[in-house]
Design an enzyme around this catalytic site. Structure first.
Site, PDB file in Angstrom:
ATOM      1  N   GLY A 169      59.080  43.189  50.663  1.00 55.56           N
ATOM      2  CA  GLY A 169      59.355  42.674  49.328  1.00 55.56           C
ATOM      3  C   GLY A 169      58.466  41.503  48.958  1.00 55.56           C
ATOM      4  O   GLY A 169      57.241  41.550  49.078  1.00 55.56           O
ATOM      5  N   GLY A 170      59.108  40.416  48.523  1.00 60.50           N
ATOM      6  CA  GLY A 170      58.353  39.228  48.133  1.00 60.50           C
ATOM      7  C   GLY A 170      57.533  38.659  49.267  1.00 60.50           C
ATOM      8  O   GLY A 170      56.531  37.973  49.044  1.00 60.50           O
ATOM      9  N   GLY A 404      22.501  53.131  39.920  1.00 62.19           N
ATOM     10  CA  GLY A 404      23.381  52.014  39.602  1.00 62.19           C
ATOM     11  C   GLY A 404      23.720  51.164  40.807  1.00 62.19           C
ATOM     12  O   GLY A 404      23.979  49.962  40.678  1.00 62.19           O
ATOM     13  N   ALA A 405      23.710  51.772  41.997  1.00 65.69           N
ATOM     14  CA  ALA A 405      24.006  51.011  43.201  1.00 65.69           C
ATOM     15  C   ALA A 405      22.908  49.988  43.468  1.00 65.69           C
ATOM     16  O   ALA A 405      23.181  48.887  43.959  1.00 65.69           O
ATOM     17  CB  ALA A 405      24.161  51.952  44.397  1.00 65.69           C
TER      18      ALA A 405
END
Length: 516
Positions: A169-170, A404-405
């Site tokens: 959880g938290g 693009g790399a």
């Protein structure tokens, strides 16, 4: 009478402080000892410089509860690591399962706020069941108070979480908001909801280790490093802090380094690159040859291993390496690698650590699965992070730099400061194998079958000679220098020195907007 009263009060204080040293129930302490788990104070002592820990809040209790236990499930205070200040807290699983209650939350908030005031890292040793169910909304409020203090610290002082048990959880939301999460193989487990709740709600049957074990969460991208033991976790944190400043306004530690003369020619680098441009090699083997020594602190080593992110040293100063690894996906950048790289770039930028890109990538990884995984926007995050960063950016292209790399790996046009290349570099929109299909596909299909192999090789050789040659990029000013591999260590050192006083100002605005 007064002396007697004072003596009794001192005795009472000693009793209380002694009880607060290990306040869990006898049953909880026995179970902990039988399982061979260490106490929170033992963990803190193992991490900090000897004798430096100063505890605060040892006698804190849940207010209004006469049966409340000292510490409220967390040990908090301050100390030093290698002589530098840190704020620290450690969950106590033997008290309320290490869950968060009111006093617990206030204690953690206190040390976080002190870290904001004085400017120092915050280290949380996590071992918690999450929110304290019986405290209802108060527990949730305390989690929110802790989370709220993470924002002013984020990017200002390093925040590190060491996961030493089962956290839910938290107790996992807060750690993954910190800069680094360190886990112990076979000991750490992390999940938002545990197996019992999942089984009840969804009917899925899974063990806690399968759901949230360290190795599984490493593959999920939620962990910075998995180590074999608690002691190794503490060693990793110390090594990590050696590369980080106390705050973004302070310099990172500077260590002794070999002289320029000692590293002026590293002839082994001339022999490093395979003759076959498609042959694989481990980029880590190259990175250890580029810095002052072989000591690297790799982050997320087993998540998206096609992109290496690691701290090292050049000229005694911390640098962040971002490097493609041809051993995985041939060094292509996939969606996970883009996320990993973007986050590491932002960490280095926040703490003013120069970036060194070492490039050998044939591009972004193609495929239906990648498109479905959101490669478009996740790939754009890496480009965004690189452009947004203002630290020195040094790029070394050792082999392939395609598409693009190439652009996002610190290219000149995407804000790289100093771009270097080996003569083995290949820089182009795409490799010759893909280019022959795009440009000569119809001609090859029309050629006689017995000639296709020859014509394809002829075109690929011409393409490699005229289109991927690094000298094409050098002639157009996209490279600052072509260098011999043996000169790389000295060239990188000089680049770091040259950019030491770099300053860059953005246009005034509230903040940027990350890609979707």
């Amino acid at each position: 009478m007064t002396e007697s009263s004072t003596a009794s009060r001192l005795a009472d204080l000693r009793v209380r402080l002694d009880k607060a040293q290990d306040p869990g129930s006898e049953r909880a302490r026995l179970r902990r000892d039988e399982e061979g788990r260490t106490t929170p104070r033992q963990r803190i002592s193992a991490l900090l410089d000897e004798g430096s820990f100063v505890e605060v809040g040892a006698l804190a209790k849940t207010p209004g509860n006469p049966d409340a236990v000292y510490s409220d499930g967390v040990v908090t205070g301050y100390g030093h690591i290698d002589g530098r200040p840190v704020a620290i807290y450690a969950h106590d699983k033997s008290v309320y399962g290490g869950s968060v209650g009111e006093a617990f939350g206030r204690k953690v908030v206190e040390v976080m706020e002190m870290a904001i005031k004085i400017g120092c890292p915050v280290i949380g040793i996590q071992d918690s069941g999450g929110a304290r169910i019986q405290d209802a909304v108060t527990s949730l409020a305390m989690y929110s108070e802790i989370s709220r203090r993470q924002l002013p610290l984020s990017g200002r002082s390093p925040q590190i979480s060491i996961m030493l048990g089962k956290s839910a959880g938290g107790a996992v939301y807060a750690p993954v908001t910190t800069d680094f999460v360190i886990a112990v193989d076979g000991q750490t487990e992390m999940y938002v909801t545990g197996p019992a709740v999942i089984r009840e709600v969804t009917g899925e049957d899974v063990t806690s280790a399968e759901l949230g074990g360290a190795r599984q969460q490493e593959l999920n991208g939620n962990i910075s490093a998995v180590v074999a033991s608690e002691d190794e976790a503490f060693d990793f944190v110390r090594d990590l802090l050696d590369h980080l400043p106390l705050t973004c306004y302070d310099p990172a530690p500077v260590f002794d380094a070999p002289s320029d003369e000692e590293i002026s020619e590293a002839e082994e680098l001339d022999l490093f690159m395979p003759n076959d441009s498609n042959a694989g090699y481990d980029m880590l083997d190259l990175l250890v040859l580029l810095g002052d020594d072989s000591q690297l602190v790799e982050i997320q080593a087993n998540y998206a291993p096609n992109l290496i992110t690691a701290f090292g040293r050049i000229d005694g100063r911390a640098v962040g390496f971002v490097a493609n690894n041809p051993m995985h996906f041939a060094g292509c950048i996939d969606a996970d690698a883009a996320d990993k790289g973007a986050r590491f770039v932002r960490i280095c930028d926040a703490y003013n650590i120069p970036l060194v890109f070492v490039v050998d990538t044939p591009g972004y990884l193609p495929g239906v699965d990648q498109e479905r995984a959101g490669l478009i926007h996740r790939g754009a995050k890496l480009a965004f992070a690189v452009v947004e960063s203002t630290v020195p950016k040094i790029t070394l292209i050792v082999r392939k730099a395609y598409g693009g790399a190439y652009a996002v790996m610190g290219s000149k046009n995407l804000s790289g400061d100093i771009n270097l290349a080996w003569p083995t570099a290949q820089i182009a929109v795409m490799g010759s194998a893909a280019a022959v299909v795009m440009i000569q596909g119809k001609q090859l299909a029309a050629a006689p079958p017995e000639q296709r192999g020859y014509l394809k090789k002829l075109f690929m050789d011409f393409y490699d000679e005229n289109m991927t040659s690094p000298y094409v990029a050098a002639e157009r000013g996209y490279l600052d220098a072509m260098i011999q591999p043996r000169d790389t260590r000295l060239a990188l050192r000089r680049a770091v020195r040259q950019l030491a006083d770099k300053q860059e100002q953005d246009l005034p605005k509230k903040h940027t907007i990350m890609p979707m």
